[in-house]
Design a protein around this motif. Sequence first.
Motif, PDB file in Angstrom:
ATOM      1  N   ASN A 128       0.849  -1.196   0.000  1.00 23.96           N
ATOM      2  CA  ASN A 128       0.000   0.000   0.000  1.00 23.96           C
ATOM      3  C   ASN A 128       0.881   1.242   0.000  1.00 23.96           C
ATOM      4  O   ASN A 128       1.863   1.324   0.752  1.00 23.96           O
ATOM      5  N   ASN A 129       0.549   2.220  -0.852  1.00 18.25           N
ATOM      6  CA  ASN A 129       1.280   3.479  -0.934  1.00 18.25           C
ATOM      7  C   ASN A 129       0.456   4.591  -0.279  1.00 18.25           C
ATOM      8  O   ASN A 129      -0.741   4.722  -0.552  1.00 18.25           O
ATOM      9  N   TYR A 130       1.111   5.397   0.570  1.00 17.96           N
ATOM     10  CA  TYR A 130       0.449   6.521   1.231  1.00 17.96           C
ATOM     11  C   TYR A 130       1.277   7.786   0.966  1.00 17.96           C
ATOM     12  O   TYR A 130       2.463   7.829   1.300  1.00 17.96           O
TER      13      TYR A 130
ATOM     14  N   HIS B 176       5.460   3.431   1.980  1.00 17.45           N
ATOM     15  CA  HIS B 176       5.053   2.155   1.402  1.00 17.45           C
ATOM     16  C   HIS B 176       4.974   1.130   2.536  1.00 17.45           C
ATOM     17  O   HIS B 176       5.965   0.924   3.246  1.00 17.45           O
TER      18      HIS B 176
ATOM     19  N   LYS C 107       1.289  -5.192   3.162  1.00 21.04           N
ATOM     20  CA  LYS C 107      -0.053  -5.442   3.658  1.00 21.04           C
ATOM     21  C   LYS C 107      -0.074  -6.363   4.876  1.00 21.04           C
ATOM     22  O   LYS C 107      -1.113  -6.538   5.506  1.00 21.04           O
TER      23      LYS C 107
END
Length: 336
Positions: A161-163, A285, A288
């Motif tokens: 997951n990218n934030y 990054h 998960k």
Amino acid sequence: MLKKVSRLDYFTLQVFIGLVELKSGSAAAERLGTTQSKVSRSLTCLREVLEDELFIRQQYGFEPNQVAMTIYPMVQTILEQYDRIVAATIDKDAEPFQLSVATYEQWSLMALNCVQQICHCVDGGVSINIQPWSDKVSQRLCQGKLDCSISTELINHPMVNNYKLGDINHFFIVAKRGHPIFTATDPLAGLFRYHLALANTNLHEQQPHPLENYARSKKIEIHVALKSPSLRMLVDHVSHSQDVAVLASAMSVSYFENRDDLDYLDISDIWRETSELESESYYLHCHKGIKPQLASCLKKVLSEKLIEMQFHYRQMAQTRSPAGESGDDANQCSCH
């Protein structure tokens, strides 16, 4: 069916999680401290009980199918409940969660050292294992061998997951105090008269620096003396030469703001107004496999840290005379 499901013990469910996240029997065995044969037996058990193949063998390992991805979050929840049962019966303080993070030098020095004091979403707190940036970071993150990384490049992988943490909106010329670049009427054009020291963050792809792309588009000859992901190395280099460093982000300011042998020029406005020069953003990054609440907490803490550093620079810049001015005031910090 109930008799079948009873075969899905804690270890077998751990194997399932490992295969989904790592896509490799050997990597899952390494994570669990067991053998590949035991992982293989657990996979056979999973397939028999759930009456589905769950994973498709590919050249590089195992690829989870739709059924595996559907039950993955459910299995995660079951294992979390197992862990809570165990934790409730242990008469001692919870151990801190060991979070492995790989990132650029400036983030490890200025931001991540405060995460363990701020993240309270995990029982026992969070202990940070900082690892240096390298060309293997993205690969190791996708394989689950790292929990998180911070970079300027999105990682496109189903297990990551990218934030977005924030934009890079400050740019600086850094050179030895008294360098002629500080009196140039056009600092951007003046840069190319000198050998340059540039931050190289895209180690794996060896992507050109934005200034290299700009020079190519303008057909300007460019001389690069040094590329390094280490800002400390860049500023030390220019402090002993006539070379000029170009650094980005308020996160880099601490490397040169209090040095008597260096001066700097804020070229943020010039950079943003030049269409050929790219601006980037920082991203967190997260694999998960880490808890969503921990990922959310990390994003909040690190975003706030970036805002804090940008605010610090703006406050400092208000009391600084432009680089190249003479007198005592030139040694104080402020904006251009």
